[in-house]
Write an enzyme that holds these catalytic residues in place. Structure first.
Site, PDB file in Angstrom:
ATOM      1  N   GLY A  10       0.894  -1.209   0.099  1.00 32.81           N
ATOM      2  CA  GLY A  10      -0.061   0.070  -0.007  1.00 32.81           C
ATOM      3  C   GLY A  10       0.862   1.278  -0.065  1.00 32.81           C
ATOM      4  N   SER A  38      -1.803 -10.438  -3.117  1.00 37.77           N
ATOM      5  CA  SER A  38      -0.243 -10.081  -3.212  1.00 37.77           C
ATOM      6  C   SER A  38       0.631 -11.193  -3.098  1.00 37.77           C
ATOM      7  CB  SER A  38      -0.232  -8.607  -2.916  1.00 37.77           C
ATOM      8  OG  SER A  38      -0.935  -7.745  -2.991  1.00 37.77           O
ATOM      9  N   CYS A 126      -3.284  10.928  10.431  1.00 34.18           N
ATOM     10  CA  CYS A 126      -2.473  11.921  10.011  1.00 34.18           C
ATOM     11  C   CYS A 126      -2.529  13.332  10.328  1.00 34.18           C
ATOM     12  CB  CYS A 126      -2.237  11.600   8.569  1.00 34.18           C
ATOM     13  SG  CYS A 126      -3.831  11.344   7.596  1.00 34.18           S
ATOM     14  N   HIS A 234      -0.859  17.132   3.526  1.00 28.78           N
ATOM     15  CA  HIS A 234      -1.940  17.811   4.202  1.00 28.78           C
ATOM     16  C   HIS A 234      -1.641  19.321   4.846  1.00 28.78           C
ATOM     17  CE1 HIS A 234      -4.055  13.867   3.637  1.00 28.78           C
ATOM     18  NE2 HIS A 234      -4.120  13.679   5.000  1.00 28.78           N
TER      19      HIS A 234
HETATM   20  N1  LIG Z   1      -2.467   7.233   3.376  1.00 32.87           N
HETATM   21  C1  LIG Z   1      -2.411   7.790   4.533  1.00 32.87           C
HETATM   22  O1  LIG Z   1      -2.087   9.221   4.569  1.00 32.87           O
HETATM   23  C2  LIG Z   1      -2.388   7.379   5.870  1.00 32.87           C
HETATM   24  C3  LIG Z   1      -2.065   7.904   7.038  1.00 32.87           C
HETATM   25  C4  LIG Z   1      -2.170   7.438   8.230  1.00 32.87           C
HETATM   26  C5  LIG Z   1      -2.832   6.160   8.499  1.00 32.87           C
HETATM   27  N2  LIG Z   1      -3.322   5.598   7.123  1.00 32.87           N
HETATM   28  C6  LIG Z   1      -3.822   4.110   7.520  1.00 32.87           C
HETATM   29  O2  LIG Z   1      -2.912   3.294   6.949  1.00 32.87           O
HETATM   30  C7  LIG Z   1      -3.736   2.221   6.478  1.00 32.87           C
HETATM   31  C8  LIG Z   1      -3.183   1.825   5.072  1.00 32.87           C
HETATM   32  O3  LIG Z   1      -3.571   2.987   4.122  1.00 32.87           O
HETATM   33  P1  LIG Z   1      -2.722   3.242   2.828  1.00 32.87           P
HETATM   34  O4  LIG Z   1      -3.168   4.605   2.470  1.00 32.87           O
HETATM   35  O5  LIG Z   1      -1.514   2.583   2.666  1.00 32.87           O
HETATM   36  O6  LIG Z   1      -3.976   2.079   1.929  1.00 32.87           O
HETATM   37  P2  LIG Z   1      -3.560   1.414   0.739  1.00 32.87           P
HETATM   38  O7  LIG Z   1      -2.686   2.076  -0.176  1.00 32.87           O
HETATM   39  O8  LIG Z   1      -5.196   1.146   0.075  1.00 32.87           O
HETATM   40  O9  LIG Z   1      -3.089   0.143   1.229  1.00 32.87           O
HETATM   41  C9  LIG Z   1      -3.610  -0.908   2.009  1.00 32.87           C
HETATM   42  C10 LIG Z   1      -2.729  -2.049   2.239  1.00 32.87           C
HETATM   43  O10 LIG Z   1      -3.407  -3.168   3.097  1.00 32.87           O
HETATM   44  C11 LIG Z   1      -3.378  -4.541   2.700  1.00 32.87           C
HETATM   45  N3  LIG Z   1      -4.606  -5.031   2.970  1.00 32.87           N
HETATM   46  C12 LIG Z   1      -5.708  -4.681   2.577  1.00 32.87           C
HETATM   47  N4  LIG Z   1      -6.753  -5.951   3.069  1.00 32.87           N
HETATM   48  C13 LIG Z   1      -5.894  -6.738   3.629  1.00 32.87           C
HETATM   49  C14 LIG Z   1      -6.080  -7.888   4.368  1.00 32.87           C
HETATM   50  N5  LIG Z   1      -7.091  -8.461   4.538  1.00 32.87           N
HETATM   51  N6  LIG Z   1      -4.956  -8.527   4.653  1.00 32.87           N
HETATM   52  C15 LIG Z   1      -3.687  -7.959   4.727  1.00 32.87           C
HETATM   53  N7  LIG Z   1      -3.398  -7.115   4.101  1.00 32.87           N
HETATM   54  C16 LIG Z   1      -4.479  -6.170   3.469  1.00 32.87           C
HETATM   55  C17 LIG Z   1      -3.278  -4.120   0.945  1.00 32.87           C
HETATM   56  O11 LIG Z   1      -2.761  -5.239   0.239  1.00 32.87           O
HETATM   57  P3  LIG Z   1      -3.057  -5.651  -1.116  1.00 32.87           P
HETATM   58  O12 LIG Z   1      -2.372  -4.757  -2.027  1.00 32.87           O
HETATM   59  O13 LIG Z   1      -2.670  -7.086  -1.162  1.00 32.87           O
HETATM   60  O14 LIG Z   1      -4.664  -5.249  -1.354  1.00 32.87           O
HETATM   61  C18 LIG Z   1      -2.132  -2.931   1.038  1.00 32.87           C
HETATM   62  O15 LIG Z   1      -0.915  -3.362   1.135  1.00 32.87           O
HETATM   63  C19 LIG Z   1      -5.075   2.403   6.529  1.00 32.87           C
HETATM   64  O16 LIG Z   1      -5.669   1.735   7.886  1.00 32.87           O
HETATM   65  C20 LIG Z   1      -5.244   4.152   6.856  1.00 32.87           C
HETATM   66  O17 LIG Z   1      -6.273   4.535   7.496  1.00 32.87           O
HETATM   67  C21 LIG Z   1      -2.970   6.204   5.959  1.00 32.87           C
END
Ligand SMILES: NC(=O)c1ccc[n+]([C@@H]2O[C@H](COP(=O)([O-])OP(=O)(O)OC[C@H]3O[C@@H](n4cnc5c(N)ncnc54)[C@H](OP(=O)(O)O)[C@@H]3O)[C@@H](O)[C@H]2O)c1
Length: 329
Positions: A10, A38, A126, A234
């Site tokens: 991700g 994946s 964040c 942000h």
């Molecule tokens: N983006 C931000 O700025 C930010 C900031 C703070 C916190 N967060 C938090 O961090 C988390 C990830 O955010 P992101 O932006 O990186 O999302 P993302 O790009 O959509 O990536 C999601 C990741 O989670 C994995 N995943 C999804 N379902 C899964 C499962 N059932 N078992 C194992 N792995 C699984 C996905 O794997 P696949 O590729 O195999 O689907 C991918 O590696 C979220 O909880 C989000 O709220 C994000």
């Protein structure tokens, strides 16, 4: 040190890899974990290809630390199972943040609360991290009474699907929508889902997490969170009322002396924080510092940070470094 990244494919997981490499994090073994979709995919770390594995395989390997960024439901289901085999989990989702038995940590502010028995540690949202980074040193000196914050949040804050939506809209391609409306050339006052009180979950995170991290439930916070078509970083307009009066020069000194804060505030040179320049950096940038003339003891500020760095990956890795440096893992 055996470390697992859960959610390695991700946006946040990808930046975690970069941050671990840049900081030369002490690693003997790195496990890259994602969903079953994946498994077997190759990701390069320090010039070496590593195969993505499933969560159950990673648990069998009993890592010392698991850095989670795979969404709330994955975390609720699997973080306790890692903890059972002795792994310390640092989780980026909102799953554990408001659990009274879990610590919500921004290392510069409250890492000292951590002990060896903390097996699931929550990384704040964040938009909360950058706000409390800028406010914690001021709270100590002047005591915050009330915060009015409006956010201008990038699409990378939503994940891979939202970045793709914006790229498709810019290039005129059809594709899946992460938001209910187009984001290119738009501003959407809707981050995360709506709650019964009319606020979004993102807005309530700014309220609840701020009180928990600053350890002061008397701080009043009201928030409006808006998604804008920026790729990364942000921005926040923060109006903060203190119980005690402040001096702007002293505010600058306090912020200057805080690790992880950079002041960009020179009107003569048009110097102020912007997401385009904060993107890819670890610091929280603060500018437009000025007294609110409409009421006493009140300050306006503009705070910008890379949501994938200090807002997520960097903060998580800093927590892991603190655990190692203090023999808590
Ligand atoms: N983006 C931000 O700025 C930010 C900031 C703070 C916190 N967060 C938090 O961090 C988390 C990830 O955010 P992101 O932006 O990186 O999302 P993302 O790009 O959509 O990536 C999601 C990741 O989670 C994995 N995943 C999804 N379902 C899964 C499962 N059932 N078992 C194992 N792995 C699984 C996905 O794997 P696949 O590729 O195999 O689907 C991918 O590696 C979220 O909880 C989000 O709220 C994000």
């Amino acid at each position: 040190m055996k470390v697992a990244i859960v959610g390695a494919t991700g946006l946040v997981g990808n930046v975690m890899l970069k941050v671990l490499e840049e900081r030369n994090f002490p690693l003997d073994e790195l496990l890259l974990v994602a969903s079953e979709r994946s498994v077997g995919k190759k990701i390069t770390f320090k010039g070496k290809d590593i195969s993505v594995i499933s969560i159950p395989t990673a648990i069998e390997a009993k890592p010392d630390i698991a850095l989670f960024s795979a969404g709330g439901s994955t975390s609720l289901e699997w973080a306790p199972k890692f903890a059972e085999v002795g792994t310390t989990v640092i989780d980026n989702s909102s799953a554990w943040r408001m659990d009274d038995t879990k610590k919500l940590v921004v290392p510069e502010i409250n890492a000292k609360e951590l002990t060896k028995t903390d097996k699931i540690i929550a990384n704040p949202n964040c938009s909360t991290i950058q706000m409390v980074m800028a406010l914690a040193p001021l709270h100590k000196n002047y005591k915050i009474k009330r915060i009015v914050v409006s956010t201008y949040q990038s699409v990378s804050g939503t994940g891979v699907k939202a970045v793709e939506q914006m790229e498709n809209e810019i290039s005129g391609k059809k594709g899946d929508m992460a938001y209910p409306y187009p984001i290119h050339k738009n501003a959407i006052p809707h981050c995360d889902v709506f709650e019964d009180n009319g606020y979004t979950k993102e807005e309530m995170k700014l309220v609840n997490e701020t009180q928990k991290i600053l350890n002061d439930r008397t701080i009043a916070v009201t928030a409006t969170a808006v998604r804008i078509p920026t790729a990364g970083g942000h921005s926040e307009s923060i109006n903060v009322e203190f119980q005690n009066d402040f001096d702007i020069a002293e505010v600058r000194q306090l912020l200057n002396a805080t690790d992880g804060i950079t002041i960009q505030d020179n009107l003569e040179t048009n110097s102020y924080p912007m997401p385009m320049y904060a993107n890819g950096k670890d610091d929280v940038f603060v500018g437009r510092l000025r007294r609110d003339g409409s009421q006493p003891n009140t300050l306006n500020m503009w705070v910008v940070s890379d949501n994938l760095r200090k807002g997520a990956a960097t903060n998580t890795v800093q927590i892991a470094e603190f655990l190692i440096d203090n023999a808590l893992v």
